[in-house]
Design an enzyme around this catalytic site. Sequence first.
Site, PDB file in Angstrom:
ATOM      1  N   LEU A 153       0.776  -1.206   0.113  1.00 59.89           N
ATOM      2  CA  LEU A 153      -0.176   0.095  -0.055  1.00 59.89           C
ATOM      3  C   LEU A 153       0.869   1.258   0.086  1.00 59.89           C
ATOM      4  O   LEU A 153       0.292   2.416  -0.017  1.00 59.89           O
ATOM      5  CB  LEU A 153      -0.923  -0.010   1.288  1.00 59.89           C
ATOM      6  CG  LEU A 153      -2.461  -0.501   0.980  1.00 59.89           C
ATOM      7  CD1 LEU A 153      -2.080  -2.077   0.614  1.00 59.89           C
ATOM      8  CD2 LEU A 153      -3.286  -0.386   2.066  1.00 59.89           C
ATOM      9  N   THR A 168      -1.409   0.948  10.895  1.00 55.71           N
ATOM     10  CA  THR A 168      -2.280   0.956  12.175  1.00 55.71           C
ATOM     11  C   THR A 168      -1.342   1.196  13.640  1.00 55.71           C
ATOM     12  O   THR A 168      -2.156   1.185  14.367  1.00 55.71           O
ATOM     13  CB  THR A 168      -2.844  -0.557  12.341  1.00 55.71           C
ATOM     14  OG1 THR A 168      -1.892  -1.484  12.384  1.00 55.71           O
ATOM     15  CG2 THR A 168      -3.930  -0.747  11.304  1.00 55.71           C
ATOM     16  N   THR A 185     -12.347   3.774  11.011  1.00 54.74           N
ATOM     17  CA  THR A 185     -12.124   3.777  12.326  1.00 54.74           C
ATOM     18  C   THR A 185     -12.866   4.953  12.998  1.00 54.74           C
ATOM     19  O   THR A 185     -13.047   6.087  12.772  1.00 54.74           O
ATOM     20  CB  THR A 185     -10.716   3.890  12.896  1.00 54.74           C
ATOM     21  OG1 THR A 185     -10.366   4.109  14.080  1.00 54.74           O
ATOM     22  CG2 THR A 185      -9.901   5.312  11.960  1.00 54.74           C
ATOM     23  N   TYR A 192      -2.911   9.312  12.878  1.00 56.59           N
ATOM     24  CA  TYR A 192      -3.440   8.089  12.281  1.00 56.59           C
ATOM     25  C   TYR A 192      -5.096   8.501  11.987  1.00 56.59           C
ATOM     26  O   TYR A 192      -5.418   8.108  10.810  1.00 56.59           O
ATOM     27  CB  TYR A 192      -3.581   6.997  13.414  1.00 56.59           C
ATOM     28  CG  TYR A 192      -4.452   5.788  13.082  1.00 56.59           C
ATOM     29  CD1 TYR A 192      -4.275   4.900  12.128  1.00 56.59           C
ATOM     30  CD2 TYR A 192      -5.639   5.808  13.799  1.00 56.59           C
ATOM     31  CE1 TYR A 192      -4.766   3.863  11.634  1.00 56.59           C
ATOM     32  CE2 TYR A 192      -6.600   4.727  13.585  1.00 56.59           C
ATOM     33  CZ  TYR A 192      -6.165   3.693  12.578  1.00 56.59           C
ATOM     34  OH  TYR A 192      -7.003   2.797  12.183  1.00 56.59           O
TER      35      TYR A 192
END
Length: 280
Positions: free
Chosen positions: A33, A58, A97, A121
């Site tokens: 990715l 993550t 998320t 994040y």
Amino acid sequence: MSMLVFGRSGQVGSALAKLAQGARFLGRDAADLANPSACAAAILEARPSVVINAAAYTAVDRAEEDEALAQTINGEAPGEMARACAELDIPFLHISTDYVFDGSGDRPWSATDPTAPVNAYGRSKAAGEAAVRAAGGRHAILRTSWVFSATGSNFVTTMLRLSESRDALNIVEDQIGGPTPALAIAEALLEMAGSMVRGRGGGTYHFAGAPATSWKGFAEAIFVAADRQVSVTGIPTKDYPTPAKRPLNSRLDCSALETDFGIRPPDWRAALDDVVKELT
């Protein structure tokens, strides 16, 4: 239905691999990715009937110093995947998320609430959501929270590891959310994928375990399930500083997912018993 899944070694990817054995899975060796255009090329070459992105950056705390890479993996790559799917006119399902919200208040976040991430994040995941929507194709963004399983590193595996050498722990009690079993997320994604291939559903959804609890409450449940005598003392977030700020309110309103797909929030307590048995 031919399915292409990005990510196999993570918690949700591992669960998908158990449930969707006929799907094609691409790990980092086949589709990194960090190279978004290569991910899009893999989709165009495979020409599946549906794509699920279960891969992500993550490392929440590390993202504070490595935001550029987090943005590439969580922001740019999903956008490239979504554009490739739009070109093929196939559904694209993407995991996001609760960290896209700022964690204020105490009511469950609706899928339509404005996002305001408080850490790198969260910003990278919000960017990915925006890129997926901008691609203009058929898509589903599934926001989830506090994922746990018997695979990899997560709160359950960490608590069990600590309990082997500690009989007392201080655990944050003012962050509230819904622990979510990875297996239930995988089951939800497969149900959604099948429905979307048939032309039903799409948009942004929430999926989190019920009932809502604190990290302290989650830890206590883990030790009960494992029959381990560990004393848990609740502490405020300010007494457990981390590089990345965490949202206090991670409650998610999952009603839209039930309306469109008939999928209800899982009871995390039942799933926890199964995970602990597998780990112990």
